[in-house]
Motif scaffolding. Structure first.
Motif, PDB file in Angstrom:
ATOM      1  N   HIS A   8     -39.818 -23.683  33.538  1.00  0.00           N
ATOM      2  CA  HIS A   8     -39.420 -22.764  32.469  1.00  0.00           C
ATOM      3  C   HIS A   8     -39.013 -23.521  31.219  1.00  0.00           C
ATOM      4  O   HIS A   8     -38.431 -24.600  31.304  1.00  0.00           O
ATOM      5  CB  HIS A   8     -38.217 -21.918  32.911  1.00  0.00           C
ATOM      6  N   THR A  17     -34.079 -16.572  27.580  1.00  0.00           N
ATOM      7  CA  THR A  17     -34.337 -15.635  26.495  1.00  0.00           C
ATOM      8  C   THR A  17     -33.167 -15.698  25.525  1.00  0.00           C
ATOM      9  O   THR A  17     -32.113 -16.256  25.833  1.00  0.00           O
ATOM     10  CB  THR A  17     -34.444 -14.177  26.988  1.00  0.00           C
ATOM     11  N   ALA A  72     -44.007 -13.638  39.716  1.00  0.00           N
ATOM     12  CA  ALA A  72     -42.994 -13.214  38.750  1.00  0.00           C
ATOM     13  C   ALA A  72     -42.243 -12.015  39.298  1.00  0.00           C
ATOM     14  O   ALA A  72     -42.803 -11.189  40.020  1.00  0.00           O
ATOM     15  CB  ALA A  72     -43.639 -12.850  37.413  1.00  0.00           C
ATOM     16  N   ARG A  75     -38.811  -7.774  36.157  1.00  0.00           N
ATOM     17  CA  ARG A  75     -38.330  -7.800  34.781  1.00  0.00           C
ATOM     18  C   ARG A  75     -39.189  -8.738  33.932  1.00  0.00           C
ATOM     19  O   ARG A  75     -39.556  -8.405  32.810  1.00  0.00           O
ATOM     20  CB  ARG A  75     -36.860  -8.202  34.734  1.00  0.00           C
ATOM     21  N   THR A  76     -39.520  -9.897  34.455  1.00  0.00           N
ATOM     22  CA  THR A  76     -40.394 -10.826  33.727  1.00  0.00           C
ATOM     23  C   THR A  76     -41.758 -10.196  33.488  1.00  0.00           C
ATOM     24  O   THR A  76     -42.326 -10.304  32.402  1.00  0.00           O
ATOM     25  CB  THR A  76     -40.536 -12.145  34.507  1.00  0.00           C
ATOM     26  N   TYR A  77     -42.261  -9.512  34.497  1.00  0.00           N
ATOM     27  CA  TYR A  77     -43.560  -8.821  34.392  1.00  0.00           C
ATOM     28  C   TYR A  77     -43.535  -7.780  33.285  1.00  0.00           C
ATOM     29  O   TYR A  77     -44.410  -7.751  32.411  1.00  0.00           O
ATOM     30  CB  TYR A  77     -43.871  -8.185  35.743  1.00  0.00           C
ATOM     31  N   ASP A  79     -41.270  -7.417  30.767  1.00  0.00           N
ATOM     32  CA  ASP A  79     -40.950  -7.982  29.453  1.00  0.00           C
ATOM     33  C   ASP A  79     -42.119  -8.735  28.842  1.00  0.00           C
ATOM     34  O   ASP A  79     -42.251  -8.803  27.621  1.00  0.00           O
ATOM     35  CB  ASP A  79     -39.748  -8.933  29.552  1.00  0.00           C
ATOM     36  N   SER A  80     -42.971  -9.297  29.688  1.00  0.00           N
ATOM     37  CA  SER A  80     -44.084 -10.121  29.199  1.00  0.00           C
ATOM     38  C   SER A  80     -45.328  -9.318  28.857  1.00  0.00           C
ATOM     39  O   SER A  80     -46.305  -9.866  28.352  1.00  0.00           O
ATOM     40  CB  SER A  80     -44.423 -11.197  30.238  1.00  0.00           C
ATOM     41  N   GLY A 137     -39.441 -16.647  35.948  1.00  0.00           N
ATOM     42  CA  GLY A 137     -38.320 -15.732  35.760  1.00  0.00           C
ATOM     43  C   GLY A 137     -37.099 -16.153  36.550  1.00  0.00           C
ATOM     44  O   GLY A 137     -37.199 -16.707  37.645  1.00  0.00           O
ATOM     45  N   CYS A 139     -34.618 -14.406  38.057  1.00  0.00           N
ATOM     46  CA  CYS A 139     -34.312 -13.718  39.321  1.00  0.00           C
ATOM     47  C   CYS A 139     -35.211 -14.198  40.454  1.00  0.00           C
ATOM     48  O   CYS A 139     -34.736 -14.500  41.545  1.00  0.00           O
ATOM     49  CB  CYS A 139     -34.435 -12.203  39.150  1.00  0.00           C
ATOM     50  N   ARG A 166     -30.582 -14.312  28.712  1.00  0.00           N
ATOM     51  CA  ARG A 166     -30.646 -14.360  30.173  1.00  0.00           C
ATOM     52  C   ARG A 166     -30.621 -15.804  30.648  1.00  0.00           C
ATOM     53  O   ARG A 166     -31.422 -16.626  30.205  1.00  0.00           O
ATOM     54  CB  ARG A 166     -31.920 -13.699  30.677  1.00  0.00           C
TER      55      ARG A 166
END
Length: 198
Positions: A8, A17, A72, A75-77, A79-80, A137, A139, A166
């Motif tokens: 990351h 983020t 992923a 949330r990453t999915y 948001d992206s 991500g 999480c 985050r």
């Protein structure tokens, strides 16, 4: 067997983020976490359009070339913007870990797993074949670390203190020891490569 890696871009204070990330807003007020993808004159051999510094290109392409599947969290999915199709890697399918359905998931390169991190990693390994699994991500990475499933952690540390956003690592049930493998300083980023000590 394929290895599980978590790589990351992070701020010095450990954020993935900035403030107010989300669907349609991406990283919030921290797009500079990825400036190093485009601030050089060496084209990536894996990702079209990426022009990195020479040291960053060496690190990035070596890592991206290993990836056979990405994993992923939901949330990453969201948001992206991958809900509209596609994956974070041009050649690798995506496994999405979610405890709720993903409406409209029709992209044949996306697989939904709702039964936990162990099953999501197993599904990603099956898709990756002899290549590696990249966990994306905070999480998902934290869950995989807590389950003892991550082999390597790579931090692309950008020299900025965001002060909010985050965090990469969430609460872990116990310490996870890392062994430093490589440090590569580059313009706008320092690449820190660790192996998880078992």
């Amino acid at each position: 067997m394929s290895r599980v890696i978590s790589a990351h871009s992070v701020s010095v204070d450990g954020c993935l983020t900035g403030r107010d990330p989300g669907a349609g807003r991406g990283l919030g007020d921290a797009p500079m976490l990825f400036d190093w993808y485009f601030d050089g004159d060496t084209p990536s051999r894996v990702f079209d359009g990426f022009k990195l510094s020479a040291p960053s290109a060496r690190v990035f392409d070596a890592l991206a070339g290993r990836v056979g599947a990405s994993l992923a969290g939901r949330r990453t999915y969201d948001d992206s913007g991958w809900i509209d199709g596609g994956t974070p890697h041009p050649d690798a399918p995506l496994v999405v870990l979610s405890h709720r359905p993903v409406p409209g998931m029709t992209d044949g390169r996306q697989t939904l797993v709702t039964t936990g991190i162990e099953d999501a990693v197993a599904a990603a390994r099956a898709l990756a074949g002899d290549r590696d699994v990249a966990v994306m991500g905070g999480c998902a990475a934290t869950a995989a670390l807590a389950a003892g499933l991550v082999d390597e952690v790579i931090l692309h540390q950008v020299p900025i203190l965001l002060g909010a956003g985050r965090p990469f690592f969430l609460s872990l049930p116990e310490h996870v020891r890392l062994r430093l493998v490589e440090v590569v300083p580059a313009p706008g980023v320092t690449h820190l490569h660790y192996e998880v000590v078992r």
